[in-house]
Design an enzyme around this catalytic site. Sequence first.
Site, PDB file in Angstrom:
ATOM      1  N   PRO A 126       0.828  -1.213   0.000  1.00 49.64           N
ATOM      2  CA  PRO A 126       0.000   0.000   0.000  1.00 49.64           C
ATOM      3  C   PRO A 126       0.860   1.259   0.000  1.00 49.64           C
ATOM      4  CG  PRO A 126       0.107  -0.926   2.213  1.00 49.64           C
ATOM      5  CD  PRO A 126       0.822  -1.897   1.292  1.00 49.64           C
ATOM      6  N   THR A 127       0.617   2.128  -0.960  1.00 48.33           N
ATOM      7  CA  THR A 127       1.271   3.444  -0.958  1.00 48.33           C
ATOM      8  C   THR A 127       0.198   4.501  -1.244  1.00 48.33           C
ATOM      9  OG1 THR A 127       1.899   3.105  -3.280  1.00 48.33           O
ATOM     10  CG2 THR A 127       3.588   2.644  -1.627  1.00 48.33           C
TER      11      THR A 127
ATOM     12  N   TYR B  75      -5.251   2.556   8.776  1.00 49.44           N
ATOM     13  CA  TYR B  75      -4.737   2.987  10.069  1.00 49.44           C
ATOM     14  C   TYR B  75      -5.930   3.017  11.005  1.00 49.44           C
ATOM     15  CZ  TYR B  75      -0.620   4.643   7.519  1.00 49.44           C
ATOM     16  OH  TYR B  75       0.507   4.716   6.741  1.00 49.44           O
TER      17      TYR B  75
ATOM     18  N   THR C 277      -1.967  -1.133   9.476  1.00 51.81           N
ATOM     19  CA  THR C 277      -0.592  -0.646   9.628  1.00 51.81           C
ATOM     20  C   THR C 277      -0.391  -0.187  11.066  1.00 51.81           C
ATOM     21  OG1 THR C 277      -0.547  -0.015   7.310  1.00 51.81           O
ATOM     22  CG2 THR C 277       1.097   1.010   8.734  1.00 51.81           C
TER      23      THR C 277
ATOM     24  N   HIS D  18       8.146   0.231   6.968  1.00 48.30           N
ATOM     25  CA  HIS D  18       7.372   1.259   6.253  1.00 48.30           C
ATOM     26  C   HIS D  18       8.245   1.931   5.181  1.00 48.30           C
ATOM     27  CE1 HIS D  18       3.474   3.608   6.932  1.00 48.30           C
ATOM     28  NE2 HIS D  18       4.032   4.264   5.941  1.00 48.30           N
TER      29      HIS D  18
ATOM     30  N   ARG E  63      10.248   5.015   6.356  1.00 48.96           N
ATOM     31  CA  ARG E  63       9.548   6.309   6.483  1.00 48.96           C
ATOM     32  C   ARG E  63       9.042   6.585   7.889  1.00 48.96           C
ATOM     33  NH1 ARG E  63       8.002   8.062   1.321  1.00 48.96           N
ATOM     34  NH2 ARG E  63       5.964   8.927   1.828  1.00 48.96           N
TER      35      ARG E  63
ATOM     36  N   ASP F  40       8.168  -6.399   3.274  1.00 51.02           N
ATOM     37  CA  ASP F  40       8.401  -5.384   2.241  1.00 51.02           C
ATOM     38  C   ASP F  40       9.505  -4.453   2.688  1.00 51.02           C
ATOM     39  OD1 ASP F  40       7.403  -3.128   3.710  1.00 51.02           O
ATOM     40  OD2 ASP F  40       5.390  -3.426   2.936  1.00 51.02           O
ATOM     41  N   GLY F  41      10.092  -3.764   1.679  1.00 50.70           N
ATOM     42  CA  GLY F  41      11.185  -2.829   1.936  1.00 50.70           C
ATOM     43  C   GLY F  41      12.417  -3.209   1.147  1.00 50.70           C
ATOM     44  N   GLY F  42      12.709  -2.457   0.113  1.00 49.78           N
ATOM     45  CA  GLY F  42      13.957  -2.653  -0.627  1.00 49.78           C
ATOM     46  C   GLY F  42      13.928  -3.731  -1.682  1.00 49.78           C
TER      47      GLY F  42
HETATM   48  C1  LIG Z   1       5.119   7.211  -1.016  1.00 50.53           C
HETATM   49  C2  LIG Z   1       4.809   6.108  -0.064  1.00 50.53           C
HETATM   50  C3  LIG Z   1       3.574   6.086   0.560  1.00 50.53           C
HETATM   51  C4  LIG Z   1       3.275   5.069   1.451  1.00 50.53           C
HETATM   52  N1  LIG Z   1       2.033   5.037   2.002  1.00 50.53           N
HETATM   53  C5  LIG Z   1       1.711   4.032   2.847  1.00 50.53           C
HETATM   54  C6  LIG Z   1       0.415   3.955   3.398  1.00 50.53           C
HETATM   55  O1  LIG Z   1      -0.455   4.790   3.132  1.00 50.53           O
HETATM   56  N2  LIG Z   1       0.148   2.937   4.237  1.00 50.53           N
HETATM   57  C7  LIG Z   1       1.098   1.987   4.569  1.00 50.53           C
HETATM   58  O2  LIG Z   1       0.814   1.082   5.340  1.00 50.53           O
HETATM   59  N3  LIG Z   1       2.326   2.036   4.033  1.00 50.53           N
HETATM   60  C8  LIG Z   1       2.652   3.018   3.190  1.00 50.53           C
HETATM   61  N4  LIG Z   1       3.885   3.054   2.636  1.00 50.53           N
HETATM   62  C9  LIG Z   1       4.853   1.986   2.939  1.00 50.53           C
HETATM   63  C10 LIG Z   1       4.711   0.818   1.942  1.00 50.53           C
HETATM   64  O3  LIG Z   1       3.533   0.103   2.162  1.00 50.53           O
HETATM   65  C11 LIG Z   1       5.866  -0.182   2.077  1.00 50.53           C
HETATM   66  O4  LIG Z   1       5.994  -0.572   3.420  1.00 50.53           O
HETATM   67  C12 LIG Z   1       7.196   0.380   1.569  1.00 50.53           C
HETATM   68  O5  LIG Z   1       7.017   1.262   0.495  1.00 50.53           O
HETATM   69  C13 LIG Z   1       8.094  -0.768   1.159  1.00 50.53           C
HETATM   70  O6  LIG Z   1       9.323  -0.301   0.797  1.00 50.53           O
HETATM   71  P1  LIG Z   1       9.807  -0.060  -0.717  1.00 50.53           P
HETATM   72  O7  LIG Z   1       9.214   1.236  -1.127  1.00 50.53           O
HETATM   73  O8  LIG Z   1      11.272  -0.030  -0.567  1.00 50.53           O
HETATM   74  O9  LIG Z   1       9.327  -1.217  -1.552  1.00 50.53           O
HETATM   75  C14 LIG Z   1       4.223   4.070   1.749  1.00 50.53           C
HETATM   76  C15 LIG Z   1       5.464   4.091   1.106  1.00 50.53           C
HETATM   77  C16 LIG Z   1       5.752   5.095   0.208  1.00 50.53           C
HETATM   78  C17 LIG Z   1       7.090   5.079  -0.477  1.00 50.53           C
HETATM   79  C1  LIG Z   2      -1.753  11.788   7.358  1.00 52.20           C
HETATM   80  C2  LIG Z   2      -1.712  11.219   5.949  1.00 52.20           C
HETATM   81  C3  LIG Z   2      -1.323   9.801   6.027  1.00 52.20           C
HETATM   82  C4  LIG Z   2      -0.874   9.292   4.719  1.00 52.20           C
HETATM   83  C5  LIG Z   2      -0.105   8.052   4.945  1.00 52.20           C
HETATM   84  C6  LIG Z   2       0.911   7.867   3.913  1.00 52.20           C
HETATM   85  C7  LIG Z   2       2.063   7.062   4.408  1.00 52.20           C
HETATM   86  O1  LIG Z   2       1.933   6.102   5.133  1.00 52.20           O
HETATM   87  C8  LIG Z   2       3.395   7.432   3.985  1.00 52.20           C
HETATM   88  O2  LIG Z   2       4.353   6.703   4.345  1.00 52.20           O
HETATM   89  O3  LIG Z   2       3.547   8.454   3.305  1.00 52.20           O
END
Ligand SMILES: Cc1cc2nc3c(=O)[nH]c(=O)nc-3n(C[C@H](O)[C@H](O)[C@H](O)COP(=O)(O)O)c2cc1C
Ligand SMILES: CCCCCCC(=O)C(=O)O
Length: 350
Positions: free
Chosen positions: A77-78, A134, A160, A250, A253, A281-283
């Site tokens: 999820p992004t 969330y 999450t 995450h 992040r 997930d991640g990388g």
């Molecule tokens: C721009 C962006 C937005 C993201 N938004 C969410 C989100 O809304 N909810 C969530 O659980 N994870 C979010 N993530 C984390 C991703 O689900 C995931 O854990 C992560 O991108 C994995 O790492 P990778 O980008 O290296 O593949 C976000 C990541 C990015 C890069």
């Molecule tokens: C308060 C807005 C929440 C958006 C979540 C997006 C997210 O998880 C991220 O890593 O960016």
Amino acid sequence: MTGGALAELHDRARELLDPVHYDYFAGGAGEETALAENERAFQRLALLPRVLRGQSRPATPVQLPGARASTPILVAPTAFHRLAHPDGELATARAAAAAGTVLVSGMAATVAIGEVAGAAREVDRNAAVWFQLYLQPDAKITECLVRRAEDAGCSALVVTVDSPVFGRHGRDHRHGFHDLPPGFAAENMRDLPGSPGVRDIEMCQEISWRYVEALRRMTGLPVLLKGILHPEDAKIAVDGGMAGLVVSNHGGRQLDVAPAAIDALPRVAEAVGGRIPVLVDGGIRRGSDVAIALALGATAVGVGRPVLWGLAAAGEAGVRQVLETLRDEYEHVRTLCGGVLAGDQVVSRC
Ligand SMILES: Cc1cc2nc3c(=O)[nH]c(=O)nc-3n(C[C@H](O)[C@H](O)[C@H](O)COP(=O)(O)O)c2cc1C
Ligand SMILES: CCCCCCC(=O)C(=O)O
């Protein structure tokens, strides 16, 4: 930095995106140590192939909560896909469905979950879409979001749990990027109880296991927890009836001093002991990263930023290219490893 065959898509996305939005997608928390470590950790690992295994052709379907995916490579999820491409999450959903895999659609999507799931099902009527959320301090809001996911036909919820507060993203701070531009909204947050218009997503440090239990009572959907790094939390989750876990920092992040997700995976997988699926997930940037993750105990992996680069570079076709490239590379590596992937095949390069 995306390496391997996907590097060109990343370069193209960087050229096309507004630099502020590129930095929102690319950036991490703090000094971006966890972000960099997610990729570096894979470079420190190698696979010992097994030989003379008399393999059949690689078929890599995987059984997951509420979904049978044709590949162990899921879309993580992004948020805010319409910042990457006008079709936003609709394009991502179509590409995931065409690839036969699960889209985990975010609560912070710029297209509402009903439309996202509908787009996936237009491609494949059995396409599986999960809804990430969330937990909100107000249970009525959480419940309304859960009903929206159920009504959309989502087959699992991904909660999450690594975000008691939002991570501090230096790039966004420097750009003054704190809100979506006019014309964009987190569409799942529209018209919720007590709020005309679009409600803010709240991150709340009071959220506890009690809220997770309340969610479980609220729905018959399987619930996975995303953002587990500590093996003790994994055990609590299994005992609490969770259907799966996602080992994740995450994408670097949230907690910048967190370990790389792949480094945290073996202890979590050991604590879970095969009782429920463990995703990571991640990388993940190459098929070999997928193979290493599976050898270390993951059932499947999630891909975040590369999907966003594919989306920004070429919409639905770009996301398909990302998913197909990773799948093809993964199947090739798996075959070269003898068709098996086990923990004793993973060795350190150092
Ligand atoms: C721009 C962006 C937005 C993201 N938004 C969410 C989100 O809304 N909810 C969530 O659980 N994870 C979010 N993530 C984390 C991703 O689900 C995931 O854990 C992560 O991108 C994995 O790492 P990778 O980008 O290296 O593949 C976000 C990541 C990015 C890069
Ligand atoms: C308060 C807005 C929440 C958006 C979540 C997006 C997210 O998880 C991220 O890593 O960016």
